[in-house]
Design a protein around this motif. Structure first.
Motif, PDB file in Angstrom:
ATOM      1  N   ALA A 294       0.834  -1.208   0.000  1.00 44.12           N
ATOM      2  CA  ALA A 294       0.000   0.000   0.000  1.00 44.12           C
ATOM      3  C   ALA A 294       0.863   1.251   0.000  1.00 44.12           C
ATOM      4  O   ALA A 294       0.558   2.233  -0.706  1.00 44.12           O
ATOM      5  CB  ALA A 294      -0.931  -0.017   1.205  1.00 44.12           C
ATOM      6  N   ARG A 295       1.964   1.279   0.775  1.00 41.10           N
ATOM      7  CA  ARG A 295       2.861   2.446   0.812  1.00 41.10           C
ATOM      8  C   ARG A 295       3.524   2.671  -0.534  1.00 41.10           C
ATOM      9  O   ARG A 295       3.629   3.792  -1.021  1.00 41.10           O
ATOM     10  CB  ARG A 295       3.934   2.245   1.899  1.00 41.10           C
ATOM     11  CG  ARG A 295       3.367   2.558   3.273  1.00 41.10           C
ATOM     12  CD  ARG A 295       4.320   2.374   4.424  1.00 41.10           C
ATOM     13  NE  ARG A 295       5.730   2.388   4.155  1.00 41.10           N
ATOM     14  CZ  ARG A 295       6.594   1.549   4.731  1.00 41.10           C
ATOM     15  NH1 ARG A 295       6.159   0.591   5.538  1.00 41.10           N
ATOM     16  NH2 ARG A 295       7.895   1.650   4.496  1.00 41.10           N
ATOM     17  N   VAL A 296       3.963   1.584  -1.151  1.00 45.21           N
ATOM     18  CA  VAL A 296       4.617   1.713  -2.459  1.00 45.21           C
ATOM     19  C   VAL A 296       3.618   2.213  -3.507  1.00 45.21           C
ATOM     20  O   VAL A 296       3.927   3.118  -4.301  1.00 45.21           O
ATOM     21  CB  VAL A 296       5.231   0.371  -2.896  1.00 45.21           C
ATOM     22  CG1 VAL A 296       5.724   0.447  -4.345  1.00 45.21           C
ATOM     23  CG2 VAL A 296       6.377  -0.019  -1.967  1.00 45.21           C
ATOM     24  N   GLU A 297       2.424   1.642  -3.505  1.00 42.02           N
ATOM     25  CA  GLU A 297       1.414   2.065  -4.486  1.00 42.02           C
ATOM     26  C   GLU A 297       1.016   3.518  -4.283  1.00 42.02           C
ATOM     27  O   GLU A 297       0.759   4.238  -5.255  1.00 42.02           O
ATOM     28  CB  GLU A 297       0.199   1.143  -4.403  1.00 42.02           C
ATOM     29  CG  GLU A 297       0.487  -0.262  -4.944  1.00 42.02           C
ATOM     30  CD  GLU A 297      -0.708  -1.186  -4.853  1.00 42.02           C
ATOM     31  OE1 GLU A 297      -1.647  -0.879  -4.092  1.00 42.02           O
ATOM     32  OE2 GLU A 297      -0.687  -2.235  -5.545  1.00 42.02           O
ATOM     33  N   ALA A 298       0.971   3.965  -3.045  1.00 43.34           N
ATOM     34  CA  ALA A 298       0.673   5.380  -2.771  1.00 43.34           C
ATOM     35  C   ALA A 298       1.774   6.276  -3.312  1.00 43.34           C
ATOM     36  O   ALA A 298       1.506   7.351  -3.883  1.00 43.34           O
ATOM     37  CB  ALA A 298       0.492   5.591  -1.265  1.00 43.34           C
ATOM     38  N   ALA A 299       3.037   5.846  -3.143  1.00 40.73           N
ATOM     39  CA  ALA A 299       4.161   6.640  -3.669  1.00 40.73           C
ATOM     40  C   ALA A 299       4.143   6.663  -5.193  1.00 40.73           C
ATOM     41  O   ALA A 299       4.430   7.703  -5.813  1.00 40.73           O
ATOM     42  CB  ALA A 299       5.479   6.054  -3.165  1.00 40.73           C
ATOM     43  N   VAL A 300       3.803   5.532  -5.815  1.00 42.58           N
ATOM     44  CA  VAL A 300       3.693   5.458  -7.277  1.00 42.58           C
ATOM     45  C   VAL A 300       2.647   6.448  -7.779  1.00 42.58           C
ATOM     46  O   VAL A 300       2.876   7.219  -8.732  1.00 42.58           O
ATOM     47  CB  VAL A 300       3.324   4.022  -7.728  1.00 42.58           C
ATOM     48  CG1 VAL A 300       2.866   4.008  -9.182  1.00 42.58           C
ATOM     49  CG2 VAL A 300       4.518   3.099  -7.549  1.00 42.58           C
ATOM     50  N   ALA A 301       1.490   6.479  -7.095  1.00 41.91           N
ATOM     51  CA  ALA A 301       0.417   7.383  -7.511  1.00 41.91           C
ATOM     52  C   ALA A 301       0.815   8.840  -7.298  1.00 41.91           C
ATOM     53  O   ALA A 301       0.566   9.702  -8.153  1.00 41.91           O
ATOM     54  CB  ALA A 301      -0.856   7.057  -6.727  1.00 41.91           C
ATOM     55  N   LYS A 302       1.430   9.149  -6.165  1.00 41.90           N
ATOM     56  CA  LYS A 302       1.814  10.522  -5.850  1.00 41.90           C
ATOM     57  C   LYS A 302       2.842  11.058  -6.844  1.00 41.90           C
ATOM     58  O   LYS A 302       2.753  12.206  -7.301  1.00 41.90           O
ATOM     59  CB  LYS A 302       2.376  10.581  -4.434  1.00 41.90           C
ATOM     60  CG  LYS A 302       2.829  11.979  -4.013  1.00 41.90           C
ATOM     61  CD  LYS A 302       3.381  11.967  -2.599  1.00 41.90           C
ATOM     62  CE  LYS A 302       3.882  13.362  -2.195  1.00 41.90           C
ATOM     63  NZ  LYS A 302       4.451  13.354  -0.809  1.00 41.90           N
ATOM     64  N   LEU A 303       3.821  10.234  -7.199  1.00 42.46           N
ATOM     65  CA  LEU A 303       4.896  10.671  -8.095  1.00 42.46           C
ATOM     66  C   LEU A 303       4.531  10.529  -9.574  1.00 42.46           C
ATOM     67  O   LEU A 303       5.258  11.019 -10.441  1.00 42.46           O
ATOM     68  CB  LEU A 303       6.165   9.868  -7.804  1.00 42.46           C
ATOM     69  CG  LEU A 303       6.777  10.057  -6.414  1.00 42.46           C
ATOM     70  CD1 LEU A 303       7.925   9.083  -6.206  1.00 42.46           C
ATOM     71  CD2 LEU A 303       7.257  11.497  -6.224  1.00 42.46           C
ATOM     72  N   GLY A 304       3.416   9.821  -9.853  1.00 43.09           N
ATOM     73  CA  GLY A 304       3.048   9.596 -11.260  1.00 43.09           C
ATOM     74  C   GLY A 304       4.041   8.695 -11.967  1.00 43.09           C
ATOM     75  O   GLY A 304       4.303   8.856 -13.170  1.00 43.09           O
ATOM     76  N   TYR A 305       4.581   7.739 -11.223  1.00 41.27           N
ATOM     77  CA  TYR A 305       5.590   6.849 -11.809  1.00 41.27           C
ATOM     78  C   TYR A 305       4.986   5.980 -12.904  1.00 41.27           C
ATOM     79  O   TYR A 305       3.900   5.417 -12.750  1.00 41.27           O
ATOM     80  CB  TYR A 305       6.202   5.939 -10.736  1.00 41.27           C
ATOM     81  CG  TYR A 305       7.076   4.844 -11.312  1.00 41.27           C
ATOM     82  CD1 TYR A 305       8.357   5.125 -11.758  1.00 41.27           C
ATOM     83  CD2 TYR A 305       6.591   3.545 -11.453  1.00 41.27           C
ATOM     84  CE1 TYR A 305       9.146   4.129 -12.315  1.00 41.27           C
ATOM     85  CE2 TYR A 305       7.376   2.540 -12.000  1.00 41.27           C
ATOM     86  CZ  TYR A 305       8.651   2.841 -12.434  1.00 41.27           C
ATOM     87  OH  TYR A 305       9.426   1.867 -12.994  1.00 41.27           O
ATOM     88  N   ARG A 306       5.685   5.892 -14.035  1.00 43.50           N
ATOM     89  CA  ARG A 306       5.330   4.978 -15.120  1.00 43.50           C
ATOM     90  C   ARG A 306       6.567   4.179 -15.499  1.00 43.50           C
ATOM     91  O   ARG A 306       7.650   4.758 -15.672  1.00 43.50           O
ATOM     92  CB  ARG A 306       4.815   5.735 -16.359  1.00 43.50           C
ATOM     93  CG  ARG A 306       3.454   6.369 -16.161  1.00 43.50           C
ATOM     94  CD  ARG A 306       2.961   7.086 -17.414  1.00 43.50           C
ATOM     95  NE  ARG A 306       3.803   8.212 -17.775  1.00 43.50           N
ATOM     96  CZ  ARG A 306       4.606   8.262 -18.834  1.00 43.50           C
ATOM     97  NH1 ARG A 306       4.713   7.218 -19.641  1.00 43.50           N
ATOM     98  NH2 ARG A 306       5.320   9.341 -19.099  1.00 43.50           N
ATOM     99  N   ALA A 307       6.374   2.896 -15.624  1.00 40.73           N
ATOM    100  CA  ALA A 307       7.518   2.036 -15.956  1.00 40.73           C
ATOM    101  C   ALA A 307       8.061   2.370 -17.347  1.00 40.73           C
ATOM    102  O   ALA A 307       7.295   2.631 -18.276  1.00 40.73           O
ATOM    103  CB  ALA A 307       7.109   0.576 -15.912  1.00 40.73           C
ATOM    104  N   ASP A 308       9.362   2.399 -17.491  1.00 49.68           N
ATOM    105  CA  ASP A 308      10.006   2.548 -18.795  1.00 49.68           C
ATOM    106  C   ASP A 308      10.151   1.136 -19.371  1.00 49.68           C
ATOM    107  O   ASP A 308      11.102   0.420 -19.078  1.00 49.68           O
ATOM    108  CB  ASP A 308      11.379   3.212 -18.634  1.00 49.68           C
ATOM    109  CG  ASP A 308      12.015   3.546 -19.978  1.00 49.68           C
ATOM    110  OD1 ASP A 308      11.659   2.890 -20.978  1.00 49.68           O
ATOM    111  OD2 ASP A 308      12.867   4.451 -20.024  1.00 49.68           O
ATOM    112  N   VAL A 309       9.153   0.762 -20.161  1.00 49.53           N
ATOM    113  CA  VAL A 309       9.077  -0.622 -20.639  1.00 49.53           C
ATOM    114  C   VAL A 309      10.277  -0.978 -21.510  1.00 49.53           C
ATOM    115  O   VAL A 309      10.827  -2.073 -21.421  1.00 49.53           O
ATOM    116  CB  VAL A 309       7.754  -0.845 -21.408  1.00 49.53           C
ATOM    117  CG1 VAL A 309       7.672  -2.279 -21.919  1.00 49.53           C
ATOM    118  CG2 VAL A 309       6.568  -0.536 -20.506  1.00 49.53           C
ATOM    119  N   ALA A 310      10.675  -0.040 -22.384  1.00 47.21           N
ATOM    120  CA  ALA A 310      11.819  -0.317 -23.265  1.00 47.21           C
ATOM    121  C   ALA A 310      13.086  -0.543 -22.449  1.00 47.21           C
ATOM    122  O   ALA A 310      13.884  -1.442 -22.743  1.00 47.21           O
ATOM    123  CB  ALA A 310      12.009   0.831 -24.252  1.00 47.21           C
ATOM    124  N   ALA A 311      13.276   0.270 -21.404  1.00 47.88           N
ATOM    125  CA  ALA A 311      14.457   0.108 -20.554  1.00 47.88           C
ATOM    126  C   ALA A 311      14.414  -1.232 -19.822  1.00 47.88           C
ATOM    127  O   ALA A 311      15.446  -1.894 -19.666  1.00 47.88           O
ATOM    128  CB  ALA A 311      14.538   1.259 -19.558  1.00 47.88           C
TER     129      ALA A 311
END
Length: 349
Positions: free
Chosen positions: A44-61
């Protein structure tokens, strides 16, 4: 930078998420990639940080880090069809973009009018390919070859012309019956109550896109324009010289010919026959695909309207669909919908 200018957004990284959540990078990697072994509170903490920062995986990387790449074959027609030449050029451009995504395209040219040749090409494709895009004939042997590829785990996208009862992953192209109906409506309105016959010229009735276009055309012409009689469909095999001869014969045989609908190619032949007959301004001509030749015929008034599909959009869409499937990613259906364009002399791009 001028006062008040906005700083460019910096893409959040896994390290940023780890710092914000107060956990290790390894933990964030497990949560983002949906692997087990992380407590619910930590997830839950990680998912909250992902949402707050707008993190998107760099799929190509990520693919690069895993040493993962994909190879796709695009099976395109042989011959001098101008639209298919444009499509080939767009596939080549798409290949440059896809290489940055760890996807690689190889183009194979095949006689798609011959079901045995096309099926043989599909049956003998290298096992190194994870995906195939093909201009398909809706023929039993071609369908069987597509099904065999699917059984082997190879994703198949039909491009421009479909084989819907096969196990292909997706069709990338326009709604062809709707394109034919659109052509019939334009024909009826352009002729404005005049009586006579209308010729329909297909490339091949083995190609589903040509069949569906002429079906849609007849559907509207017969129900809404009873003053116009559609002649039996003739096949020009997308060959300009063959189509020129067929058009010249139609013009000689039918003094009441009011319109020509070409649902395939061979347009240079139609233009030559119309202009040689002196009836180019008298006969309404509607065709498919904006090319250097159809543009010229439209500008000089020999051609009246073009029903178009964007080859660049189709090439990119086929590549995106194959890449997303092989990567386990989702696609946006709206982004992959290929529109029907109508071009007159007045709105040419």
């Amino acid at each position: 930078m001028t006062a008040g200018a906005t700083q460019p957004a910096v893409r959040a990284t896994l390290e940023d998420v780890a710092r914000a959540a107060g956990v290790s990078l390894a933990t964030v990697d497990r949560v983002v990639n949906r692997r087990e072994g992380v407590r619910a509170k930590t997830v839950a903490r990680v998912e909250a940080a992902v949402a707050k920062l707008g993190y998107r995986a760099d799929v190509a990387a990520a693919r690069l880090a895993r040493g993962q790449s994909f190879r796709f074959a695009f099976v395109l027609p042989t011959g001098s069809n101008s639209f298919m030449t444009n499509l080939t050029e767009q596939v080549q451009r798409t290949a440059d973009w896809l290489a940055g995504q760890r996807g690689f395209i190889e183009i194979l040219h095949v006689d798609v009018f011959d079901p045995d040749v096309l099926a043989g090409a599909l049956e003998n494709l290298s096992p190194a390919y994870q995906g195939v895009a093909v201009i398909a004939l809706d023929h039993p042997r071609v369908r069987a070859a597509i099904d065999e590829l699917a059984t082997r785990g190879v994703a198949v996208v039909t491009l421009v012309s479909d084989a819907p009862s096969s196990r292909r992953l997706r069709y990338v192209g326009i709604d062809n019956p709707a394109a034919g109906r659109t052509a019939a409506t334009l024909m009826g309105r352009f002729l404005a109550g005049r009586e006579g016959t209308v010729a329909v010229i297909a490339g091949s009735l083995s190609l589903r896109d040509h069949i569906e276009r002429q079906f849609g055309f007849h559907q509207i012409l017969s129900s809404e324009y009873p003053n116009l009689l559609a002649l039996p469909v003739i096949e020009g095999r997308d060959d300009s010289e063959r189509t020129r001869e067929l058009t010249a014969a139609l013009l000689a045989r039918h003094a009441d010919l009011r319109g020509i609908y070409c649902c395939g190619a061979g347009n240079r032949g139609i233009a030559d026959a119309l202009e040689a007959s002196g009836r180019a301004r008298e006969v309404v001509w509607i065709t498919h695909e904006l090319t250097q030749y159809t543009r010229r015929f439209l500008v000089r008034g020999t051609l009246d309207a073009i029903i178009n599909q964007d080859p660049g959009h189709e090439a990119r869409s086929a590549a995106r669909v194959l890449l997303a499937h092989c990567s386990g990613e989702s696609i946006s259906p709206d982004q992959e919908r290929i529109r029907i364009d109508i071009f007159l002399r007045d709105n040419l791009p």
